[in-house]
Design a protein around this motif. Structure first.
Motif, mmCIF file in Angstrom:
data_model
loop_
_atom_site.group_PDB
_atom_site.id
_atom_site.type_symbol
_atom_site.label_atom_id
_atom_site.label_comp_id
_atom_site.label_asym_id
_atom_site.label_seq_id
_atom_site.Cartn_x
_atom_site.Cartn_y
_atom_site.Cartn_z
ATOM 1 N N GLY A 28 0.931 -1.390 0.217
ATOM 2 C CA GLY A 28 -0.001 0.048 0.006
ATOM 3 C C GLY A 28 0.839 1.135 0.039
ATOM 4 N N VAL A 29 2.096 1.219 -0.247
ATOM 5 C CA VAL A 29 3.086 2.276 -0.344
ATOM 6 C C VAL A 29 3.464 2.487 -1.934
ATOM 7 N N LYS A 30 3.246 3.790 -2.221
ATOM 8 C CA LYS A 30 3.756 4.221 -3.514
ATOM 9 C C LYS A 30 5.340 4.396 -3.531
ATOM 10 N N LEU A 31 5.755 3.788 -4.694
ATOM 11 C CA LEU A 31 7.410 3.930 -4.835
ATOM 12 C C LEU A 31 7.762 4.797 -6.061
ATOM 13 N N LYS A 32 8.881 5.520 -5.994
ATOM 14 C CA LYS A 32 9.500 6.333 -7.062
ATOM 15 C C LYS A 32 10.607 5.699 -7.606
ATOM 16 N N GLU A 33 11.343 4.593 -6.936
ATOM 17 C CA GLU A 33 12.521 4.043 -7.602
ATOM 18 C C GLU A 33 12.507 2.762 -6.793
ATOM 19 N N CYS A 42 15.407 -2.681 -2.152
ATOM 20 C CA CYS A 42 15.441 -1.436 -1.729
ATOM 21 C C CYS A 42 14.682 -0.317 -2.472
ATOM 22 N N ALA A 43 13.868 0.567 -2.089
ATOM 23 C CA ALA A 43 12.936 1.354 -2.824
ATOM 24 C C ALA A 43 13.199 2.717 -2.032
ATOM 25 N N LEU A 44 12.614 3.855 -3.194
ATOM 26 C CA LEU A 44 12.439 5.062 -2.526
ATOM 27 C C LEU A 44 10.998 5.320 -2.433
ATOM 28 N N LEU A 45 10.522 5.725 -1.468
ATOM 29 C CA LEU A 45 9.073 6.111 -1.160
ATOM 30 C C LEU A 45 8.868 7.500 -2.082
ATOM 31 N N ALA A 46 7.461 7.383 -2.669
ATOM 32 C CA ALA A 46 7.103 8.539 -3.766
ATOM 33 C C ALA A 46 6.981 9.768 -2.735
ATOM 34 N N ASP A 47 6.189 9.510 -1.613
ATOM 35 C CA ASP A 47 5.763 10.827 -1.039
ATOM 36 C C ASP A 47 6.859 11.291 -0.312
ATOM 37 N N SER A 48 7.938 10.635 0.408
ATOM 38 C CA SER A 48 9.170 11.357 0.752
ATOM 39 C C SER A 48 10.441 11.108 0.306
ATOM 40 N N GLY A 49 10.703 10.355 -0.659
ATOM 41 C CA GLY A 49 12.076 9.877 -1.125
ATOM 42 C C GLY A 49 13.023 9.357 -0.122
ATOM 43 N N PRO A 66 19.608 5.624 5.905
ATOM 44 C CA PRO A 66 19.462 6.866 6.007
ATOM 45 C C PRO A 66 17.886 7.155 6.477
ATOM 46 N N THR A 67 17.587 8.058 7.251
ATOM 47 C CA THR A 67 16.158 8.323 7.767
ATOM 48 C C THR A 67 16.094 9.809 7.712
ATOM 49 N N GLY A 68 15.053 10.347 7.249
ATOM 50 C CA GLY A 68 14.507 11.793 7.431
ATOM 51 C C GLY A 68 15.367 12.577 6.370
ATOM 52 N N VAL A 69 15.561 11.915 5.187
ATOM 53 C CA VAL A 69 16.245 12.552 4.244
ATOM 54 C C VAL A 69 15.421 12.081 2.688
ATOM 55 N N ALA A 70 15.585 12.960 1.780
ATOM 56 C CA ALA A 70 14.822 12.771 0.470
ATOM 57 C C ALA A 70 15.889 12.491 -0.339
ATOM 58 N N LEU A 71 15.846 11.264 -1.077
ATOM 59 C CA LEU A 71 16.780 10.889 -1.966
ATOM 60 C C LEU A 71 16.300 10.642 -3.443
ATOM 61 N N THR A 72 17.281 10.313 -4.598
ATOM 62 C CA THR A 72 16.784 9.965 -5.618
ATOM 63 C C THR A 72 18.152 9.328 -6.272
ATOM 64 N N CYS A 82 23.386 3.080 -2.927
ATOM 65 C CA CYS A 82 23.830 4.507 -2.940
ATOM 66 C C CYS A 82 22.586 5.321 -3.418
ATOM 67 N N ALA A 83 22.403 6.397 -3.227
ATOM 68 C CA ALA A 83 21.300 7.441 -3.702
ATOM 69 C C ALA A 83 22.017 8.743 -3.256
ATOM 70 N N MET A 84 21.170 9.914 -4.104
ATOM 71 C CA MET A 84 21.785 11.164 -4.127
ATOM 72 C C MET A 84 20.644 11.897 -3.338
ATOM 73 N N GLN A 85 21.358 12.802 -2.376
ATOM 74 C CA GLN A 85 20.335 13.585 -1.415
ATOM 75 C C GLN A 85 19.822 14.719 -2.500
ATOM 76 N N ILE A 86 18.376 14.893 -2.299
ATOM 77 C CA ILE A 86 17.801 15.904 -3.303
ATOM 78 C C ILE A 86 18.297 17.300 -3.110
ATOM 79 N N ASP A 87 18.406 17.553 -1.798
ATOM 80 C CA ASP A 87 18.585 19.183 -1.283
ATOM 81 C C ASP A 87 20.052 19.428 -1.599
ATOM 82 N N SER A 88 20.872 18.496 -1.395
ATOM 83 C CA SER A 88 22.469 18.910 -1.380
ATOM 84 C C SER A 88 23.271 18.188 -2.618
#
Length: 97
Positions: A28-33, A42-49, A66-72, A82-88
């Motif tokens: 029941g969770v939307k994924l973006k990757e 592993c997956a990245l959650l669509a709503d939070s990254g 990592p927690t509390g960080v949006a990744l792509t 590995c993933a890239m932090q969206i804001d930095s």
């Protein structure tokens, strides 16, 4: 594994074994990757990254997630991710060194 086009949820198939590679997909969770490694996914959650991983971690695949960080740009290896932090644009990696 893949992300369903009709609802953006993850779906895996194949041998589940003791590692819950197939049955551990977040329900029941939307994924973006989504990526697959050796006996884990592993997956990245669509709503939070934020990343979410499941499966076998006896080689440290899921240590220090990592927690509390949006990744792509998620990349999943045999025993690490590995993933890239969206804001930095900083690389974040976790799993076995």
């Amino acid at each position: 594994c893949g992300i369903r086009a009709d609802n953006d949820e993850g779906e895996c198939w194949g041998q589940d074994g003791d590692y819950n590679i197939v049955s551990g997909v977040p329900a029941g969770v939307k994924l973006k990757e989504l990526g697959a490694g050796n006996w884990h996914n592993c997956a990245l959650l669509a709503d939070s990254g934020e990343p979410q991983c499941w499966g076998d971690s006896r080689d440290g695949q899921m240590s220090s997630i990592p927690t509390g960080v949006a990744l792509t740009h998620l990349t999943v290896g045999a025993y690490f991710q590995c993933a890239m932090q969206i804001d930095s644009a900083e690389a974040k990696c976790w799993g076995r060194d």
